[in-house]
Write a protein that holds these residues in place. Sequence first.
Motif, PDB file in Angstrom:
ATOM      1  N   ASP A   1       0.952  -1.187   0.115  1.00 33.44           N
ATOM      2  CA  ASP A   1       0.038   0.039  -0.018  1.00 33.44           C
ATOM      3  C   ASP A   1       0.879   1.272  -0.015  1.00 33.44           C
ATOM      4  O   ASP A   1       1.606   1.303   1.169  1.00 33.44           O
ATOM      5  CB  ASP A   1      -1.052   0.009   1.086  1.00 33.44           C
ATOM      6  CG  ASP A   1      -1.794   1.083   1.322  1.00 33.44           C
ATOM      7  OD1 ASP A   1      -1.892   2.077   0.522  1.00 33.44           O
ATOM      8  OD2 ASP A   1      -2.828   1.001   1.904  1.00 33.44           O
ATOM      9  N   ALA A   2       0.694   1.891  -0.862  1.00 37.02           N
ATOM     10  CA  ALA A   2       1.696   3.355  -1.136  1.00 37.02           C
ATOM     11  C   ALA A   2       1.429   4.052   0.237  1.00 37.02           C
ATOM     12  O   ALA A   2       2.431   4.774   0.417  1.00 37.02           O
ATOM     13  CB  ALA A   2       1.065   4.022  -2.311  1.00 37.02           C
ATOM     14  N   THR A   3       0.425   4.377   1.002  1.00 31.86           N
ATOM     15  CA  THR A   3       0.065   5.108   1.954  1.00 31.86           C
ATOM     16  C   THR A   3       1.051   4.509   3.365  1.00 31.86           C
ATOM     17  O   THR A   3       0.949   5.300   4.414  1.00 31.86           O
ATOM     18  CB  THR A   3      -1.399   5.150   2.386  1.00 31.86           C
ATOM     19  OG1 THR A   3      -1.914   3.910   2.814  1.00 31.86           O
ATOM     20  CG2 THR A   3      -1.991   5.731   1.168  1.00 31.86           C
ATOM     21  N   ARG A   4       1.341   3.240   3.004  1.00 32.24           N
ATOM     22  CA  ARG A   4       2.294   2.744   4.354  1.00 32.24           C
ATOM     23  C   ARG A   4       3.791   2.460   4.004  1.00 32.24           C
ATOM     24  O   ARG A   4       4.409   1.858   4.720  1.00 32.24           O
ATOM     25  CB  ARG A   4       1.404   1.481   4.789  1.00 32.24           C
ATOM     26  CG  ARG A   4       0.025   1.542   5.175  1.00 32.24           C
ATOM     27  CD  ARG A   4      -0.445   0.153   5.614  1.00 32.24           C
ATOM     28  NE  ARG A   4      -2.050   0.150   5.888  1.00 32.24           N
ATOM     29  CZ  ARG A   4      -2.538  -0.772   6.469  1.00 32.24           C
ATOM     30  NH1 ARG A   4      -2.313  -1.960   6.220  1.00 32.24           N
ATOM     31  NH2 ARG A   4      -3.921  -0.502   6.754  1.00 32.24           N
ATOM     32  N   ALA A   5       3.989   2.999   2.637  1.00 32.13           N
ATOM     33  CA  ALA A   5       5.379   2.949   2.215  1.00 32.13           C
ATOM     34  C   ALA A   5       6.491   3.572   3.370  1.00 32.13           C
ATOM     35  O   ALA A   5       6.056   4.651   4.003  1.00 32.13           O
ATOM     36  CB  ALA A   5       5.853   3.334   0.753  1.00 32.13           C
TER      37      ALA A   5
END
Length: 393
Positions: free
Chosen positions: A152-156
């Motif tokens: 998930d990009a938001t958790r990178a």
Amino acid sequence: MDRAELLQLLSPEGLGLLEHVGTIDSTTDVVRLVSRLRADGHQPEMIAAVLTQARLRSRAAAKFGDFAARMLFTPDGLEQATRLRVAALHAGRFAEAGVDVMADLGCGIGADALAFAALDLGVLAIERDEVTAAIATYNLAPFSGVRVELGDATRADLTGVGGVWLDPARREGGRRLNDPADWSPPLDWAFDLARTLPTGIKLGPGIDRDLLPPEAEAQWISVDRDVVEVVLWFGAVARPGIGRAALVLGEHGTAELVAQEDAPDAEPGELGEYLLEPDGAVIRARLIGELARRVDGRMLDASIAWITSDAAPITPLGQTFRVLERFPLDVKTLKRELAARGIGRLEIKKRGVDVDPAEFRTRLSLKGDREATLVLTRVAGARVALLAERVAQ
């Protein structure tokens, strides 16, 4: 493409067969090719996977040139991928800003990451779809400085990252997502991140302008007269004093029109000898008035995106036409006048009038060997038809 099809394709047999088949275009006898592959003992599922990929490689050549012959694609991934020529310009911005490690959040098949890596930037590429992430890994394998992660990009974890590229996914299950909060990643989340790192956010060119943050540089980009995207630039990759930009790529190379904000329209005036149709990127960026002033022109009508002038406005930022005749927008009159001139091939352009060009062309009953352009529009509020010819640029 599903996981099973991808595994077929990535097997030694699949990759070998794909190289053997090469590309498939409109001249390929697919039925005969399938028969030959079946006779060679290949299974139908393998043949289907390979032929689908061969077709995608053929289509991808327009975006990726020779690189397409060694890449893998999904249909949606190819459709949404940035053209390599454009991606190279994106990458150049980050390199010039001194960024050495990029995060490509929502990397898709890896088009932009490919351009970053080609400039020797380190790349962390994040993709949430398993199949697409595997394809990106394949496409980016030649570059040692690239790491592709499924997630998930938001958790990178962006530790060590100096710049961010985002192309939020705006489709799901084959349908377009209209609410930016439903995009992946959500647009507000992307804007919040952009306030902390140099960032570029690729969006559709028809984005609601009310969504554009005032601190961003908004750059609309067209390739061969087709407006392909708008990029919002933040931080060190945004140019000082520029809020609106129209970048036009074509056979001429590149040309750009910039301004601090939406440009006020030029004053309308009399129809001159020439017409200039601004490139779609100029129109989207609302820089029509700026272009008119640069070519010493005026608006054809206060509400129409046509510029007129008395001298030929030669510019890669638009298409120039010489006006031959002015007629009322009346089918009977035009049918008679075009027939008298032997015009049988007619390009019809319309703006500001409610006309279906295809239906209008049929009613004209064109005959003859000559060709011309017919501009259906308004001049000072009046509906007119302008017979014109293109001016070489």
